[in-house]
Design a protein around this motif. Structure first.
Motif, short mmCIF file in Angstrom:
data_model
loop_
_atom_site.label_atom_id
_atom_site.label_comp_id
_atom_site.label_asym_id
_atom_site.label_seq_id
_atom_site.Cartn_x
_atom_site.Cartn_y
_atom_site.Cartn_z
N CYS A 28 0.85 -1.23 -0.13
CA CYS A 28 0.03 -0.01 0.06
C CYS A 28 0.78 1.17 -0.18
O CYS A 28 2.16 1.26 0.78
CB CYS A 28 -0.85 -0.05 0.90
SG CYS A 28 -2.15 -1.01 1.36
N ASP A 66 3.10 2.61 2.96
CA ASP A 66 3.79 1.70 3.96
C ASP A 66 5.05 1.37 3.95
O ASP A 66 5.95 1.64 2.78
CB ASP A 66 2.90 0.38 3.50
CG ASP A 66 1.49 0.19 4.09
OD1 ASP A 66 1.12 1.14 4.56
OD2 ASP A 66 0.79 -0.53 3.72
N SER A 74 -4.20 -4.64 1.46
CA SER A 74 -5.39 -4.25 2.29
C SER A 74 -6.73 -4.98 2.11
O SER A 74 -6.90 -5.50 0.83
CB SER A 74 -5.50 -2.88 2.40
OG SER A 74 -5.99 -2.19 1.31
#
Length: 855
Positions: free
Chosen positions: A221, A224, A351
């Motif tokens: 993501c 991150d 996610s």
């Protein structure tokens, strides 16, 4: 004008077209041949493979491996693994010195032995012992003895290979020992080993065995943190007490975005491994593709070429629609799949929850029907045959096949996109270039089935173009498609004006507002924008289409122009169909008509003689004459330099020019054509193959955008389209004769002639009418007249000051040298780019199984 459009499968096309398999093909090796066993093993063996897992077939090629002993080495024997052989004659095994460029030197062959092949590991003892010093490269090359080459390319030996994980030591060729081999484009090591004996001593060698990250994630993501690891192997003969590792991250254009390094005091025994963690983390702040390289350095390391490994990482915004993939659409070749065999790629989002909206399968050779599935996880990080989330039998087309799957929710874990051969016919699936996620030691993501999907096993192998489009669960899907672009044409005269038109469709889930931009760039000398206009589309309804017409542009000056129409839609679910590009060449006679950009990425040859490869050409101004032609050949094997150079009429049969060049050379070859008149319509120009691959010239092709889709193949008498621009160019010029003879065909002196002309761009000669006497009475205006009966008249494009050519008529007594062929030579019809029809009647898509790519 011409139209480029996206087809139903999301493929940009002006015409149907066909695919691009490479030779040789891959297949999985039978397990029985994966055992290492020979008669009299030598004290020391140089080995780069891990045992055969793949066999290669597709012809009598030559396979070579480069060896680098870490210290003095006496070579005595070669060990070669073969899965199958159906050629009864012997093969040869050569030892050659390195040519300084990483290839075996055909001018420095050190020894040679003969081998009568059989399945399994074969031992070949050389007649001489050859001594090499430390870090001196040499090559072992295996292949058919020159005198036993078989004409059938699918008949021969099936050598075995192993996924190399970046050794880059394998070579391949078709003309050894007259020419060097070339680097093998697959990421494999041949199962060829060098047996002999090292001189006394030791070889310290720290090898980078694997690179990954602590989360074992391929997809991250945005924003991150990512912490990398490296596994260092002691591949030498001394204990390693310390080493350093550097991690380097570059983006997809090669710019460095992150680097970190650490020094580690770790004892690694001979044959042992140690995994270390980077001292700092990388924050993945920008969406895109990234390449991570880990490099180890250790004291006294004598084998530096095994010190690095590379992986790819993808960063995406989880709030946007994203295409997850493991490759860049560049392929080393095709994996051959038997019925009920297949591959699956594993995807683990960064996610949850997400939903899958589309899957993609990219094909380089039309393979017919296959089964495409989305499979859930079984809870142990493996595909669950009992949890098939989507299943369809799909008829593939060459290119990217985008398959809607509805909305498949995923709340945790992995999912899998699978491709399985259906029916009884073998299919193929492209295998990507390195780096491969599939052969990563800790993060492998490729799965294989031989049971039609009822069971799956992990496969350390190349990545395949199986992709998944995901978005946040319940989110809005933006999906705008640029349906078509209407442009002036590929070749047009000066002062051609057109108002370009596009159509866009909303395939998303909500009404959408977005901008559409049309840009025209002059690329004749340097790329410069000469026109740009943006129009807004407001609240286009779901499933609705709209047409946009841009301001008229006048192509006033000769040169080359690129037209780009783009729907600007951030987060589009299928961004690949948001843009269409086309090229327009503005011509003044004489002019060379070309579709390629002068740079060539591929080379191709037919596996069968008599087939034709070329392009269709629609001249910008009629009438005209063809005066010249050029063709570019990427590879010309020694002794196989014949090619027929041809111009074919629009019926696909009539030869207007046919010349066999018996001395084709690599690069451009130029030909003078004796003024072939083109009165209307189009023609084909290209080459008919005299011999078959690999013993034939390989024509160069251009894969850079924009693609014209005007390349044409004739295979076995059937015409088809191709998806690469072929390197064929023609020169056309205006008719410049003063006297043209028209033969009398009946007993009357009256000759009726159909005159329907387009004279734009032709110099201002004086033109005369044909009428009812032996001599013209004078110059006439462009009006109908009873003095000279005319069947059809069209003066739309003829400026007032231009008149007809001086034209006489005669009968059979006129000397042949003064006559041009045809009973009624001058019966031209106006066919301009603004009204031309691109589609030849009855033209069908064609498969490319009948061609072979040069390497």
């Amino acid at each position: 004008m011409f139209v480029l459009m996206f087809g139903a499968a999301g493929v940009l096309m002006a015409v149907p077209w066909a695919g691009t398999p490479a030779a040789p093909l891959l297949d999985y090796a039978p397990a029985i041949y994966s055992e290492w066993g020979v008669d009299t093993p030598q004290p020391d063996t140089l080995v780069y493979d891990d045992g055969p897992v793949v066999r290669l077939y597709g012809g009598l090629f030559y396979a070579g491996m480069r060896f680098t002993p870490c210290r003095g080495f006496d070579l005595r024997t070669a060990y070669i693994s073969i899965s199958y052989y159906n050629h009864t004659s012997t093969c040869s095994v050569w030892v050659a010195a390195d040519d300084g460029a990483g290839q075996g030197d055909p001018n420095n062959i050190l020894t040679r032995a003969e081998l009568t092949p059989a399945a399994g590991w074969q031992q070949v003892d050389f007649p001489d012992t050859i001594t090499f010093s430390g870090n001196e490269d040499f090559h072992i090359i295996y292949g058919p003895t020159e005198s036993t080459l078989h004409p059938n390319q699918l008949t021969g030996y099936y050598p075995q290979a192993d996924y190399s994980s970046g050794n880059l030591r394998a070579n391949l060729g078709y003309s050894w020992p007259t020419q060097p081999l070339t680097p093998f484009s697959y990421d494999f090591d041949w199962c060829i080993r060098a047996g002999g004996e090292y001189e006394p001593g030791t070889c310290p060698d720290a090898a980078l065995a694997n690179v990954d990250n602590v989360d074992l994630q391929w997809f991250h993501c945005q924003d991150d943190p990512v912490t990398f690891r490296a596994t260092v192997e002691n591949a030498g003969e001394d204990v390693i007490d310390s080493f350093a590792v550097e991690w380097l991250v570059v983006d997809d254009i090669g710019d460095t975005v992150f680097t970190t390094s650490g020094y580690y005091i770790v004892t690694v025994p001979i044959g042992g491994e140690a995994t270390v963690t980077a001292p700092s983390s990388w924050t993945a702040s920008t969406v895109g593709e990234y390449f991570v390289t880990a490099t180890v350095t250790a004291p006294n390391d004598v084998v530096p070429d095994n010190n690095s490994k590379e992986i790819e990482q993808q960063v995406y915004d989880p709030s946007m629609s994203t295409l997850l993939d493991y490759e860049e659409g560049a392929f080393a070749g095709n994996l051959s799949l038997n019925p009920n065999n297949g591959r699956a790629m594993e995807f683990t989002p960064c996610s949850y929850p997400i939903e899958i909206t589309n899957v993609e399968v990219e094909i380089t050779a039309d393979v017919g029907q296959v089964i495409v599935q989305v499979i859930g996880d079984d809870g142990t990080d493996a595909p669950d045959p009992g949890n098939v989330l989507f299943d369809t039998t799909f008829t593939t087309v060459t290119g990217v096949n985008s398959i809607p799957v509805g909305s498949i929710p995923i709340t945790d874990g992995s999912f899998y996109v699978a491709y399985i051969t259906s029916g009884t016919t073998n299919t193929s699936l492209p295998a990507a270039n390195a780096p491969h996620a599939g052969n990563n030691a800790t993060m492998g993501i490729v799965w294989a089935t031989s049971t039609g999907g009822t069971s799956w096993t992990s496969s350390l192998s190349s990545d395949h173009p199986l992709r998944a489009r995901i978005m946040a669960y319940g989110g809005e899907v933006r999906d705008i498609t640029m349906d078509y672009l209407t442009f002036a044409g590929f070749f047009v005269p000066e002062n051609t004006s057109i108002a370009h038109e596009v159509q866009v469709t909303n395939n998303g889930t909500q009404p959408d507002t977005f901008a559409v931009t049309l840009t025209i760039e002059d690329t004749t000398f340097a790329r410069s924008v000469v026109f740009s206009e943006t129009q807004n589309v407001v609240d286009l309804g779901v499933g609705d289409s709209t047409q946009l017409t841009f301001s008229s542009y006048n192509y006033a000056t000769a040169g080359e122009y690129i037209v780009t129409a783009e729907a600007v839609v951030p987060g589009d679910a299928s961004p690949g169909d948001n843009t269409i590009m086309a090229e327009t060449q503005v011509c003044v006679y004489p002019s060379e008509l070309t579709y390629d950009d002068g740079t060539f990425e591929n080379g191709w040859a037919f596996n069968t003689a008599g087939n034709f490869w070329g392009s269709r050409f629609d001249p910008p101004i009629y009438p005209c004459v063809i005066t010249g032609m050029r063709m570019n050949w990427s590879t010309v094997p020694a002794g196989y330099d014949n090619a027929k150079v041809q111009v074919i009429d629009d019926d696909g049969t009539t030869l207007l020019f046919n010349y066999e060049d018996e001395s084709v050379v690599g690069g451009w070859n130029s030909y003078t054509i004796p003024n072939i008149p083109v009165m209307n319509s189009f023609f084909y120009a290209g080459s008919e193959w005299v011999t078959a691959a690999p013993n034939a010239p390989y024509i160069s092709t251009d894969t850079d955008e924009p693609i014209s889709y005007m390349a044409r193949l004739r295979i076995g008498g059937t015409w088809g389209y191709d998806i690469e621009d072929v390197s064929v160019r023609v020169t056309v010029d205006a008719l410049a004769v003063e006297n043209v003879v028209i033969r009398k065909t009946g007993g009357t002196d009256n000759i009726d002639v159909n005159l329907s002309w387009s004279f734009s761009g032709i110099a201002g000669e004086t033109y005369y009418f044909i009428y009812e006497s032996d001599e013209p009475a004078g110059t006439y205006a462009l009006v109908d007249s009873v003095q000279h009966p005319v069947q059809t008249w069209n003066d739309t494009n003829l400026p007032e000051e231009k008149k007809f050519y001086f034209v006489t008529w005669g009968d059979a007594s006129v000397p042949a040298a003064d006559q041009l062929p045809g009973e009624y030579l001058w019966s031209p019809v106006e066919i301009r780019a603004s009204g031309a029809d691109m589609m030849e009647p009855g033209l069908q898509p064609i498969r490319r199984e009948a061609v072979a790519q040069s390497r």
